[in-house]
Design a protein around this motif. Sequence first.
Motif, PDB file in Angstrom:
ATOM      1  N   ARG A 107       0.848  -1.197   0.000  1.00  0.00           N
ATOM      2  CA  ARG A 107       0.000   0.000   0.000  1.00  0.00           C
ATOM      3  C   ARG A 107       0.878   1.240   0.000  1.00  0.00           C
ATOM      4  O   ARG A 107       1.407   1.627   1.023  1.00  0.00           O
ATOM      5  N   ILE A 108       1.020   1.829  -1.167  1.00  0.00           N
ATOM      6  CA  ILE A 108       1.914   2.976  -1.310  1.00  0.00           C
ATOM      7  C   ILE A 108       1.104   4.252  -1.154  1.00  0.00           C
ATOM      8  O   ILE A 108       0.036   4.397  -1.748  1.00  0.00           O
ATOM      9  N   GLU A 109       1.617   5.162  -0.364  1.00  0.00           N
ATOM     10  CA  GLU A 109       0.976   6.470  -0.231  1.00  0.00           C
ATOM     11  C   GLU A 109       1.186   7.250  -1.528  1.00  0.00           C
ATOM     12  O   GLU A 109       2.263   7.194  -2.124  1.00  0.00           O
ATOM     13  N   ARG A 110       0.167   8.006  -1.896  1.00  0.00           N
ATOM     14  CA  ARG A 110       0.304   8.836  -3.109  1.00  0.00           C
ATOM     15  C   ARG A 110       1.463   9.828  -2.981  1.00  0.00           C
ATOM     16  O   ARG A 110       2.093  10.192  -3.955  1.00  0.00           O
ATOM     17  N   SER A 111       1.718  10.247  -1.750  1.00  0.00           N
ATOM     18  CA  SER A 111       2.778  11.239  -1.544  1.00  0.00           C
ATOM     19  C   SER A 111       4.143  10.714  -2.010  1.00  0.00           C
ATOM     20  O   SER A 111       5.017  11.490  -2.391  1.00  0.00           O
ATOM     21  N   VAL A 112       4.312   9.387  -2.010  1.00  0.00           N
ATOM     22  CA  VAL A 112       5.582   8.806  -2.478  1.00  0.00           C
ATOM     23  C   VAL A 112       5.758   9.083  -3.970  1.00  0.00           C
ATOM     24  O   VAL A 112       6.844   9.427  -4.430  1.00  0.00           O
ATOM     25  N   PHE A 113       4.673   8.978  -4.735  1.00  0.00           N
ATOM     26  CA  PHE A 113       4.739   9.268  -6.170  1.00  0.00           C
ATOM     27  C   PHE A 113       5.012  10.753  -6.396  1.00  0.00           C
ATOM     28  O   PHE A 113       5.795  11.122  -7.270  1.00  0.00           O
ATOM     29  N   ASN A 114       4.353  11.598  -5.591  1.00  0.00           N
ATOM     30  CA  ASN A 114       4.584  13.047  -5.704  1.00  0.00           C
ATOM     31  C   ASN A 114       6.051  13.371  -5.422  1.00  0.00           C
ATOM     32  O   ASN A 114       6.678  14.172  -6.131  1.00  0.00           O
ATOM     33  N   GLU A 115       6.579  12.730  -4.388  1.00  0.00           N
ATOM     34  CA  GLU A 115       7.977  12.963  -4.003  1.00  0.00           C
ATOM     35  C   GLU A 115       8.930  12.501  -5.114  1.00  0.00           C
ATOM     36  O   GLU A 115       9.887  13.199  -5.452  1.00  0.00           O
ATOM     37  N   LEU A 116       8.648  11.340  -5.687  1.00  0.00           N
ATOM     38  CA  LEU A 116       9.483  10.832  -6.782  1.00  0.00           C
ATOM     39  C   LEU A 116       9.417  11.785  -7.973  1.00  0.00           C
ATOM     40  O   LEU A 116      10.450  12.108  -8.580  1.00  0.00           O
ATOM     41  N   GLY A 117       8.219  12.265  -8.292  1.00  0.00           N
ATOM     42  CA  GLY A 117       8.060  13.202  -9.414  1.00  0.00           C
ATOM     43  C   GLY A 117       8.876  14.467  -9.198  1.00  0.00           C
ATOM     44  O   GLY A 117       9.589  14.933 -10.092  1.00  0.00           O
ATOM     45  N   GLU A 118       8.802  15.000  -7.992  1.00  0.00           N
ATOM     46  CA  GLU A 118       9.530  16.224  -7.645  1.00  0.00           C
ATOM     47  C   GLU A 118      11.032  15.992  -7.764  1.00  0.00           C
ATOM     48  O   GLU A 118      11.765  16.794  -8.358  1.00  0.00           O
ATOM     49  N   LEU A 119      11.499  14.883  -7.229  1.00  0.00           N
ATOM     50  CA  LEU A 119      12.929  14.554  -7.239  1.00  0.00           C
ATOM     51  C   LEU A 119      13.428  14.347  -8.671  1.00  0.00           C
ATOM     52  O   LEU A 119      14.519  14.811  -9.029  1.00  0.00           O
ATOM     53  N   LEU A 120      12.638  13.688  -9.493  1.00  0.00           N
ATOM     54  CA  LEU A 120      13.029  13.475 -10.891  1.00  0.00           C
ATOM     55  C   LEU A 120      13.168  14.809 -11.618  1.00  0.00           C
ATOM     56  O   LEU A 120      14.102  15.003 -12.396  1.00  0.00           O
ATOM     57  N   MET A 121      12.263  15.750 -11.347  1.00  0.00           N
ATOM     58  CA  MET A 121      12.349  17.064 -12.006  1.00  0.00           C
ATOM     59  C   MET A 121      13.618  17.803 -11.591  1.00  0.00           C
ATOM     60  O   MET A 121      14.341  18.338 -12.413  1.00  0.00           O
ATOM     61  N   VAL A 122      13.856  17.832 -10.287  1.00  0.00           N
ATOM     62  CA  VAL A 122      15.035  18.513  -9.747  1.00  0.00           C
ATOM     63  C   VAL A 122      16.299  17.884 -10.349  1.00  0.00           C
ATOM     64  O   VAL A 122      17.235  18.581 -10.741  1.00  0.00           O
ATOM     65  N   HIS A 123      16.283  16.570 -10.444  1.00  0.00           N
ATOM     66  CA  HIS A 123      17.443  15.820 -10.909  1.00  0.00           C
ATOM     67  C   HIS A 123      17.747  16.097 -12.390  1.00  0.00           C
ATOM     68  O   HIS A 123      18.887  16.368 -12.763  1.00  0.00           O
ATOM     69  N   VAL A 124      16.719  16.050 -13.208  1.00  0.00           N
ATOM     70  CA  VAL A 124      16.920  16.310 -14.643  1.00  0.00           C
ATOM     71  C   VAL A 124      17.427  17.741 -14.844  1.00  0.00           C
ATOM     72  O   VAL A 124      18.339  17.978 -15.642  1.00  0.00           O
ATOM     73  N   ARG A 125      16.865  18.680 -14.101  1.00  0.00           N
ATOM     74  CA  ARG A 125      17.323  20.077 -14.225  1.00  0.00           C
ATOM     75  C   ARG A 125      18.791  20.210 -13.865  1.00  0.00           C
ATOM     76  O   ARG A 125      19.545  20.898 -14.547  1.00  0.00           O
ATOM     77  N   LEU A 126      19.182  19.546 -12.786  1.00  0.00           N
ATOM     78  CA  LEU A 126      20.587  19.596 -12.355  1.00  0.00           C
ATOM     79  C   LEU A 126      21.498  19.073 -13.473  1.00  0.00           C
ATOM     80  O   LEU A 126      22.507  19.698 -13.818  1.00  0.00           O
ATOM     81  N   GLU A 127      21.138  17.944 -14.039  1.00  0.00           N
ATOM     82  CA  GLU A 127      21.994  17.342 -15.068  1.00  0.00           C
ATOM     83  C   GLU A 127      22.017  18.170 -16.347  1.00  0.00           C
ATOM     84  O   GLU A 127      23.070  18.399 -16.930  1.00  0.00           O
ATOM     85  N   GLU A 128      20.844  18.617 -16.781  1.00  0.00           N
ATOM     86  CA  GLU A 128      20.771  19.357 -18.045  1.00  0.00           C
ATOM     87  C   GLU A 128      21.393  20.750 -17.933  1.00  0.00           C
ATOM     88  O   GLU A 128      22.067  21.203 -18.850  1.00  0.00           O
ATOM     89  N   ARG A 129      21.157  21.431 -16.817  1.00  0.00           N
ATOM     90  CA  ARG A 129      21.594  22.829 -16.711  1.00  0.00           C
ATOM     91  C   ARG A 129      23.007  22.977 -16.184  1.00  0.00           C
ATOM     92  O   ARG A 129      23.668  23.972 -16.466  1.00  0.00           O
ATOM     93  N   ILE A 130      23.461  21.988 -15.393  1.00  0.00           N
ATOM     94  CA  ILE A 130      24.749  22.163 -14.720  1.00  0.00           C
ATOM     95  C   ILE A 130      25.752  21.079 -15.082  1.00  0.00           C
ATOM     96  O   ILE A 130      26.849  21.366 -15.556  1.00  0.00           O
ATOM     97  N   ILE A 131      25.360  19.810 -14.877  1.00  0.00           N
ATOM     98  CA  ILE A 131      26.325  18.718 -15.050  1.00  0.00           C
ATOM     99  C   ILE A 131      26.751  18.550 -16.514  1.00  0.00           C
ATOM    100  O   ILE A 131      27.943  18.494 -16.816  1.00  0.00           O
ATOM    101  N   PHE A 132      25.789  18.445 -17.415  1.00  0.00           N
ATOM    102  CA  PHE A 132      26.147  18.223 -18.815  1.00  0.00           C
ATOM    103  C   PHE A 132      27.005  19.359 -19.378  1.00  0.00           C
ATOM    104  O   PHE A 132      28.013  19.094 -20.041  1.00  0.00           O
ATOM    105  N   PRO A 133      26.643  20.625 -19.121  1.00  0.00           N
ATOM    106  CA  PRO A 133      27.527  21.697 -19.606  1.00  0.00           C
ATOM    107  C   PRO A 133      28.955  21.603 -19.035  1.00  0.00           C
ATOM    108  O   PRO A 133      29.921  21.876 -19.742  1.00  0.00           O
ATOM    109  N   MET A 134      29.073  21.186 -17.752  1.00  0.00           N
ATOM    110  CA  MET A 134      30.414  21.019 -17.163  1.00  0.00           C
ATOM    111  C   MET A 134      31.202  19.965 -17.944  1.00  0.00           C
ATOM    112  O   MET A 134      32.389  20.129 -18.209  1.00  0.00           O
ATOM    113  N   ILE A 135      30.520  18.889 -18.293  1.00  0.00           N
ATOM    114  CA  ILE A 135      31.175  17.778 -18.986  1.00  0.00           C
ATOM    115  C   ILE A 135      31.544  18.190 -20.413  1.00  0.00           C
ATOM    116  O   ILE A 135      32.658  17.943 -20.871  1.00  0.00           O
ATOM    117  N   GLU A 136      30.605  18.849 -21.077  1.00  0.00           N
ATOM    118  CA  GLU A 136      30.848  19.265 -22.463  1.00  0.00           C
ATOM    119  C   GLU A 136      32.013  20.241 -22.570  1.00  0.00           C
ATOM    120  O   GLU A 136      32.691  20.298 -23.591  1.00  0.00           O
TER     121      GLU A 136
END
Length: 149
Positions: free
Chosen positions: A97-126
């Motif tokens: 029985r998974i709380e809906r808040s777990v999905f919300n939290e995962l969604g939020e974390l995925l957004m933050v994570h993609v932004r970090l990689e696209e805006r900061i990490i990938f440019p550093m690597i390139e």
Amino acid sequence: MGKRHEALHPLSHHHHHTLVMAQKLKKADENASIQEMTREVIEFWEKDGRDHFRDEEEVLLPLYAQYASVDQEEIRDMLIQHVQIRGLIQHIRGTRRIERSVFNELGELLMVHVRLEERIIFPMIEKVVPEKYLYQANGKFHLDSYSGF
């Protein structure tokens, strides 16, 4: 998303799918089916998520480490987020029985994570990795199940 080096397009392509998924998870309310979301998260992870993280951890970052220090706050954040995301996915897979808040939290974390990689990490690597090595790395990335990239 910014102008990405062609060699990193497969990773950015996957990030795009991740953002679509993240939006859905963030918006999950009492009308969202927990079963359906669970199925989607597991499928997303098994088809691409797990391999995508491996691409970054086993191909991209070790390559970057040859040209710059990986002992940087942004890289630490990236890797900690990988662990947190894996933790949430394991929780979703292993819990009846998974709380809906777990999905919300995962969604939020995925957004933050993609932004970090696209805006900061990938440019550093390139900036520091020679182009031909970026292309070599590209040849080692998994094939995205959506686009075949």
